[in-house]
Design a protein around this motif. Sequence first.
Motif, PDB file in Angstrom:
ATOM      1  N   LYS A 174       0.836  -1.205   0.000  1.00  0.00           N
ATOM      2  CA  LYS A 174       0.000   0.000   0.000  1.00  0.00           C
ATOM      3  C   LYS A 174       0.873   1.259   0.000  1.00  0.00           C
ATOM      4  O   LYS A 174       0.582   2.228  -0.701  1.00  0.00           O
ATOM      5  CB  LYS A 174      -0.896   0.004   1.234  1.00  0.00           C
ATOM      6  CG  LYS A 174      -1.985  -1.064   1.194  1.00  0.00           C
ATOM      7  CD  LYS A 174      -2.806  -1.029   2.497  1.00  0.00           C
ATOM      8  CE  LYS A 174      -3.863  -2.132   2.489  1.00  0.00           C
ATOM      9  NZ  LYS A 174      -4.665  -2.131   3.741  1.00  0.00           N
ATOM     10  N   LYS A 182       2.232   1.858  -3.461  1.00  0.00           N
ATOM     11  CA  LYS A 182       1.221   2.375  -4.385  1.00  0.00           C
ATOM     12  C   LYS A 182       0.948   3.850  -4.104  1.00  0.00           C
ATOM     13  O   LYS A 182       0.839   4.660  -5.032  1.00  0.00           O
ATOM     14  CB  LYS A 182      -0.060   1.555  -4.257  1.00  0.00           C
ATOM     15  CG  LYS A 182       0.061   0.145  -4.818  1.00  0.00           C
ATOM     16  CD  LYS A 182      -1.233  -0.647  -4.612  1.00  0.00           C
ATOM     17  CE  LYS A 182      -1.103  -2.054  -5.180  1.00  0.00           C
ATOM     18  NZ  LYS A 182      -2.352  -2.853  -4.968  1.00  0.00           N
ATOM     19  N   GLN A 183       0.830   4.191  -2.805  1.00  0.00           N
ATOM     20  CA  GLN A 183       0.598   5.590  -2.468  1.00  0.00           C
ATOM     21  C   GLN A 183       1.784   6.450  -2.910  1.00  0.00           C
ATOM     22  O   GLN A 183       1.596   7.585  -3.395  1.00  0.00           O
ATOM     23  CB  GLN A 183       0.388   5.727  -0.964  1.00  0.00           C
ATOM     24  CG  GLN A 183      -0.923   5.132  -0.476  1.00  0.00           C
ATOM     25  CD  GLN A 183      -1.048   5.182   1.037  1.00  0.00           C
ATOM     26  OE1 GLN A 183      -0.112   5.591   1.715  1.00  0.00           O
ATOM     27  NE2 GLN A 183      -2.208   4.762   1.550  1.00  0.00           N
ATOM     28  N   SER A 184       2.984   5.919  -2.781  1.00  0.00           N
ATOM     29  CA  SER A 184       4.161   6.656  -3.213  1.00  0.00           C
ATOM     30  C   SER A 184       4.121   6.922  -4.716  1.00  0.00           C
ATOM     31  O   SER A 184       4.472   8.015  -5.172  1.00  0.00           O
ATOM     32  CB  SER A 184       5.422   5.874  -2.831  1.00  0.00           C
ATOM     33  OG  SER A 184       6.565   6.496  -3.332  1.00  0.00           O
ATOM     34  N   ASN A 185       3.695   5.923  -5.474  1.00  0.00           N
ATOM     35  CA  ASN A 185       3.613   6.094  -6.931  1.00  0.00           C
ATOM     36  C   ASN A 185       2.586   7.162  -7.299  1.00  0.00           C
ATOM     37  O   ASN A 185       2.787   7.980  -8.220  1.00  0.00           O
ATOM     38  CB  ASN A 185       3.265   4.775  -7.595  1.00  0.00           C
ATOM     39  CG  ASN A 185       4.410   3.780  -7.493  1.00  0.00           C
ATOM     40  OD1 ASN A 185       5.571   4.166  -7.346  1.00  0.00           O
ATOM     41  ND2 ASN A 185       4.097   2.476  -7.580  1.00  0.00           N
ATOM     42  N   VAL A 186       1.444   7.167  -6.541  1.00  0.00           N
ATOM     43  CA  VAL A 186       0.400   8.167  -6.826  1.00  0.00           C
ATOM     44  C   VAL A 186       0.934   9.575  -6.546  1.00  0.00           C
ATOM     45  O   VAL A 186       0.768  10.499  -7.348  1.00  0.00           O
ATOM     46  CB  VAL A 186      -0.855   7.874  -5.988  1.00  0.00           C
ATOM     47  CG1 VAL A 186      -1.858   9.035  -6.107  1.00  0.00           C
ATOM     48  CG2 VAL A 186      -1.501   6.580  -6.450  1.00  0.00           C
ATOM     49  N   TYR A 187       1.593   9.722  -5.376  1.00  0.00           N
ATOM     50  CA  TYR A 187       2.123  11.034  -5.031  1.00  0.00           C
ATOM     51  C   TYR A 187       3.186  11.476  -6.020  1.00  0.00           C
ATOM     52  O   TYR A 187       3.284  12.671  -6.369  1.00  0.00           O
ATOM     53  CB  TYR A 187       2.719  11.000  -3.625  1.00  0.00           C
ATOM     54  CG  TYR A 187       1.683  10.779  -2.532  1.00  0.00           C
ATOM     55  CD1 TYR A 187       0.371  11.283  -2.685  1.00  0.00           C
ATOM     56  CD2 TYR A 187       2.006  10.073  -1.378  1.00  0.00           C
ATOM     57  CE1 TYR A 187      -0.558  11.060  -1.691  1.00  0.00           C
ATOM     58  CE2 TYR A 187       1.085   9.856  -0.393  1.00  0.00           C
ATOM     59  CZ  TYR A 187      -0.228  10.352  -0.543  1.00  0.00           C
ATOM     60  OH  TYR A 187      -1.147  10.159   0.415  1.00  0.00           O
ATOM     61  N   LYS A 188       3.989  10.571  -6.533  1.00  0.00           N
ATOM     62  CA  LYS A 188       5.014  10.941  -7.509  1.00  0.00           C
ATOM     63  C   LYS A 188       4.391  11.418  -8.809  1.00  0.00           C
ATOM     64  O   LYS A 188       4.839  12.392  -9.429  1.00  0.00           O
ATOM     65  CB  LYS A 188       5.920   9.741  -7.775  1.00  0.00           C
ATOM     66  CG  LYS A 188       7.070  10.041  -8.730  1.00  0.00           C
ATOM     67  CD  LYS A 188       7.941   8.813  -8.891  1.00  0.00           C
ATOM     68  CE  LYS A 188       9.135   9.166  -9.826  1.00  0.00           C
ATOM     69  NZ  LYS A 188       8.694   9.668 -11.133  1.00  0.00           N
ATOM     70  N   SER A 189       3.301  10.757  -9.222  1.00  0.00           N
ATOM     71  CA  SER A 189       2.633  11.156 -10.468  1.00  0.00           C
ATOM     72  C   SER A 189       2.055  12.558 -10.346  1.00  0.00           C
ATOM     73  O   SER A 189       2.176  13.398 -11.248  1.00  0.00           O
ATOM     74  CB  SER A 189       1.526  10.153 -10.802  1.00  0.00           C
ATOM     75  OG  SER A 189       2.079   8.876 -11.031  1.00  0.00           O
ATOM     76  N   ARG A 190       1.447  12.845  -9.179  1.00  0.00           N
ATOM     77  CA  ARG A 190       0.863  14.161  -9.006  1.00  0.00           C
ATOM     78  C   ARG A 190       1.943  15.244  -8.942  1.00  0.00           C
ATOM     79  O   ARG A 190       1.757  16.341  -9.468  1.00  0.00           O
ATOM     80  CB  ARG A 190       0.017  14.170  -7.732  1.00  0.00           C
ATOM     81  CG  ARG A 190      -1.175  13.219  -7.789  1.00  0.00           C
ATOM     82  CD  ARG A 190      -2.124  13.446  -6.642  1.00  0.00           C
ATOM     83  NE  ARG A 190      -2.727  14.777  -6.712  1.00  0.00           N
ATOM     84  CZ  ARG A 190      -3.581  15.258  -5.812  1.00  0.00           C
ATOM     85  NH1 ARG A 190      -3.889  14.526  -4.755  1.00  0.00           N
ATOM     86  NH2 ARG A 190      -4.084  16.479  -5.954  1.00  0.00           N
ATOM     87  N   GLU A 216       3.043  15.990 -12.363  1.00  0.00           N
ATOM     88  CA  GLU A 216       2.043  16.793 -13.075  1.00  0.00           C
ATOM     89  C   GLU A 216       2.129  18.260 -12.646  1.00  0.00           C
ATOM     90  O   GLU A 216       2.093  19.175 -13.488  1.00  0.00           O
ATOM     91  CB  GLU A 216       0.648  16.233 -12.791  1.00  0.00           C
ATOM     92  CG  GLU A 216      -0.470  16.974 -13.552  1.00  0.00           C
ATOM     93  CD  GLU A 216      -1.844  16.376 -13.242  1.00  0.00           C
ATOM     94  OE1 GLU A 216      -2.826  16.943 -13.709  1.00  0.00           O
ATOM     95  OE2 GLU A 216      -1.911  15.339 -12.516  1.00  0.00           O
TER      96      GLU A 216
END
Length: 570
Positions: free
Chosen positions: A259, A262-270, A273
Amino acid sequence: MKPESTLALLLIALSSAGSAANVDSKLRGVGPDFLKFYDTAADTFTCISHPSLTIPASRVNDDFCDCPDGSDEPGTAACAHLSPLSPPSVGNVAKDINSTPALPGFYCQNKGHNPQYIPFTHVNDGICDYDLCCDGSDEYAGAGGIKCENKCKQIGNEWRRLDNIRQQSTSNAIKKRAQLVTEAQKLRREAEDWLRDSKGKLESLEVKVKNLEQEKNDIERREKGKMVGGTSSSGGGKVGVLAGLAKTRLDEVKNSLDKVRKQSNVYKSRIDELEGILTAFKTDYNPNFNDEGVKRAVRAWDDYAARDQPTFVDPTTDADISDVLTDATHGIEWDQFQGGDDPSDIDVLYQFEAYLPAPLRDWLDQQLRSLKIMLIENGILAAPSEMAAGESKAVIEARSRLDAVQREFDDLKRQKDEKEKALSDDFGADDIFRALQDKCVQKDSGEYTYELCWLKEVTQISKKGGSRNGMGRFEKFDTTYSDEDVTADGKGLGTGERVVLKYTEGAHCWQGPDRSTTVVLACAENEEIWKIMEEEKCVYRMEAGTPAVCTGNAATGGDSAKVKKEKDEL
């Protein structure tokens, strides 16, 4: 016929009329070793130490000192005053002439007893010196009306009776000394045999102690990890229960890690952006447009872009995390823990961290600690404080076995050290005092009882209250020379070299030194103290008897076989 011969015959003829008294008077006080110097038939007398000096024979024993060496007065006190400082008494004698007395003293024949010399000052002093001159011949002049009868018969008989006792005592003392030597040799052999036998036993006990220490440590380690809960319903025992809980906890950790990634990947994508939007904003904005808010935003972006940007996930670490998340067993053979109940496998549970990848070891270590706390709180693992407060029966028994063997080893080692020291210590001639080292003798004297313990200590014991003062502990052997008379009972140091025991570092004296005692020994049938003297403050001298210092042919002190005459030189 020569006149000298005629005179001699005349003197013999007149002996019955008392003329013999005059002849005998010339030999009065002369010992057998000096008779050759006194010729009763001669008209003159030659001074013994001074052959060049002669005097008329009539001056011998005339109660007047003529010869510088006093040899003309063997039977009077006339020359008792002689000393190296006395002036010459005859003619033109050189001032440096030797005036040392030529005779040892007045000779008492003492028929029926032992002949002796007595000081010239004792001659005709009005005192019957029966201890030296039992025949009374030293008081021939009857000074002061004193007449000393001849008591040599009774004194000689008593002396011989006591001498027989002394001789027997000496013989017994020599026999006892031989027994002490035999006992000392036996004790040495026994000590040497004991040391040889103890060597193997000590080595065996040392190995046994090490084995029992290892056994105790192993049991303690198992008991520390021992679970207090029961077995699971699915089988596998306590270890299986703990392994199952650990596996579940690791699965939970893996899910949490998944988890987080996955959260780290989401924060990196944002973040990527947002950085793209801000980059476009900086590129497209009109710098001529006078808007302070926009300018501040652009400057802030420039500062942000100039700083080093953190790497959220290192490629290597990301690969390690992927390995953990895709490994269903976490690198551990769970079946070996869940399939049996061997207590020895508990140790492995403390090594989980060794199976984990290095980057995650520290983080998971904290998780495992949390797991241990959870197990203790749920009553599955025994708390350390509970284990210390009440050890298990297995640990107590293991420690008891170890303590018993350790005590046996320590006691044997102590005995070994003591015997090795005793074998190297000095116990006197023939090792004889080894047979006396555990013995003590006592003597009452005044307000105290004195106790002498051979080669250990001397003690003063008060008769009022029993308080004890140490008079010294044994330090060493020594020797001294003695020149003393031996009493009628044979208890005395006598003449010759004597064995001395030095005792030092006793109790401290008030305003004085530490107490010390010198013990001078002489031959005796029994161990006994004869005298105690305080020579100076808290410095004592003790005279004692023991068969340990007797010689093989008679005795070193108090030897009744060797009668000490009155001093040969007065």
